[in-house]
Design a protein around this motif. Structure first.
Motif, PDB file in Angstrom:
ATOM      1  N   ASN A 122       0.809  -1.212   0.000  1.00 43.83           N
ATOM      2  CA  ASN A 122       0.000   0.000   0.000  1.00 43.83           C
ATOM      3  C   ASN A 122       0.846   1.268   0.000  1.00 43.83           C
ATOM      4  N   THR A 123       2.005   1.212   0.648  1.00 42.78           N
ATOM      5  CA  THR A 123       2.915   2.344   0.586  1.00 42.78           C
ATOM      6  C   THR A 123       3.445   2.523  -0.836  1.00 42.78           C
ATOM      7  N   ASN A 124       3.730   1.395  -1.505  1.00 40.96           N
ATOM      8  CA  ASN A 124       4.158   1.471  -2.896  1.00 40.96           C
ATOM      9  C   ASN A 124       3.071   2.059  -3.795  1.00 40.96           C
ATOM     10  N   VAL A 125       1.825   1.728  -3.501  1.00 42.74           N
ATOM     11  CA  VAL A 125       0.715   2.317  -4.267  1.00 42.74           C
ATOM     12  C   VAL A 125       0.736   3.833  -4.130  1.00 42.74           C
ATOM     13  N   GLU A 126       0.985   4.317  -2.922  1.00 42.32           N
ATOM     14  CA  GLU A 126       1.014   5.767  -2.709  1.00 42.32           C
ATOM     15  C   GLU A 126       2.173   6.426  -3.454  1.00 42.32           C
ATOM     16  N   ILE A 127       3.335   5.775  -3.478  1.00 40.66           N
ATOM     17  CA  ILE A 127       4.452   6.307  -4.259  1.00 40.66           C
ATOM     18  C   ILE A 127       4.103   6.286  -5.737  1.00 40.66           C
ATOM     19  N   ALA A 128       3.528   5.172  -6.191  1.00 39.10           N
ATOM     20  CA  ALA A 128       3.176   5.035  -7.604  1.00 39.10           C
ATOM     21  C   ALA A 128       2.182   6.106  -8.034  1.00 39.10           C
TER      22      ALA A 128
END
Length: 243
Positions: A122-128
């Motif tokens: 989910n953190t990667n989703v926010e970066i993406a």
């Protein structure tokens, strides 16, 4: 099913810096403490043990792996686990094993649903979302590839493709989970072209990460060891693409 919005309040402001660096340079190094939680040490050890159960990659290379993927519908914050587990890479991007739909064992629930894994996804989703490297108005596929490179003195392990390349997916996060002390190699190469390498990065600490776009070529050097008992490098790839 996972609600992306459930973790948005936990996301650190550094996401903007990592996303901006990624857009400008084609890659971004993300330190381990960015993904660490209060229970990180015990939790990561729990996740590391799941790599022992991975099945061998049918294509060989000393790789053991599992694969699962989530689907994020347009304008949605809900990640839905996809029952279809087929994985395809084009020949253009994987000249070794591309061009066919490959089937791997699904990632275990123990790993996939662990709070640390879910937080990372989910953190990667926010970066993406800050990069717009994928079209969020269309369906987004979030792929997860759990990979172990297992080596002995007489049998090194290597990635596929083995040398500088770009991935099919516009955005890939490479998360390290464990690197044996006796492992040789496993270094990440960053290159503006296949004739020039600008950066060599070695991930050594659990949860250290490199995010990669298609602006650069990249590769990971083969892994070897002099230890008769063997060694390994365990990673999790989190990829973002449109269907």
């Amino acid at each position: 099913m996972v609600q992306v919005s459930d973790v948005q309040k936990q996301v650190k402001p550094d996401i903007f810096n990592y996303a901006s660096f990624l857009l400008e340079n084609g890659y971004s190094y993300i330190p381990a403490d960015f993904y660490q939680q209060k229970t990180e040490n015990t939790a990561v050890r729990e996740l590391q043990t799941t790599y022992d159960a991975l099945n061998a990659d049918p294509k060989g290379g000393g790789r053991y792996r599992a694969h699962s993927r989530y689907i994020l519908a347009p304008n949605s914050d809900t990640l839905e686990l996809d029952p279809d587990n087929g994985y395809f890479q084009s020949k253009e991007y994987n000249y070794d094993d591309g061009g066919t739909v490959r089937q791997f064992e699904k990632i275990s629930d123990e790993f996939l649903l662990h709070p640390v894994t879910q937080y990372m996804i989910n953190t990667n989703v926010e970066i993406a979302r800050q990069t717009d490297l994928v079209d969020w108005e269309k369906e987004v596929i979030v792929g997860l590839h759990q990979i172990r490179y297992h080596v002995t003195p007489d049998a090194p392990s290597y990635s596929s493709p083995i040398w500088l390349h770009r991935d099919d997916e516009p955005l890939v996060f490479v998360h390290l989970f464990k690197l044996s002390e006796d492992a040789i190699g496993g270094d990440n190469l960053i290159a503006p072209s296949v004739k020039q390498i600008d950066k060599v990065l070695r991930l050594t600490n659990p949860l250290e990460t490199i995010a990669l776009g298609q602006k650069v070529f990249h590769a990971v050097t083969p892994v070897g060891t002099a230890n008769e008992d063997g060694a390994h490098r365990d990673i999790l790839l989190v990829t973002f693409s449109n269907r």
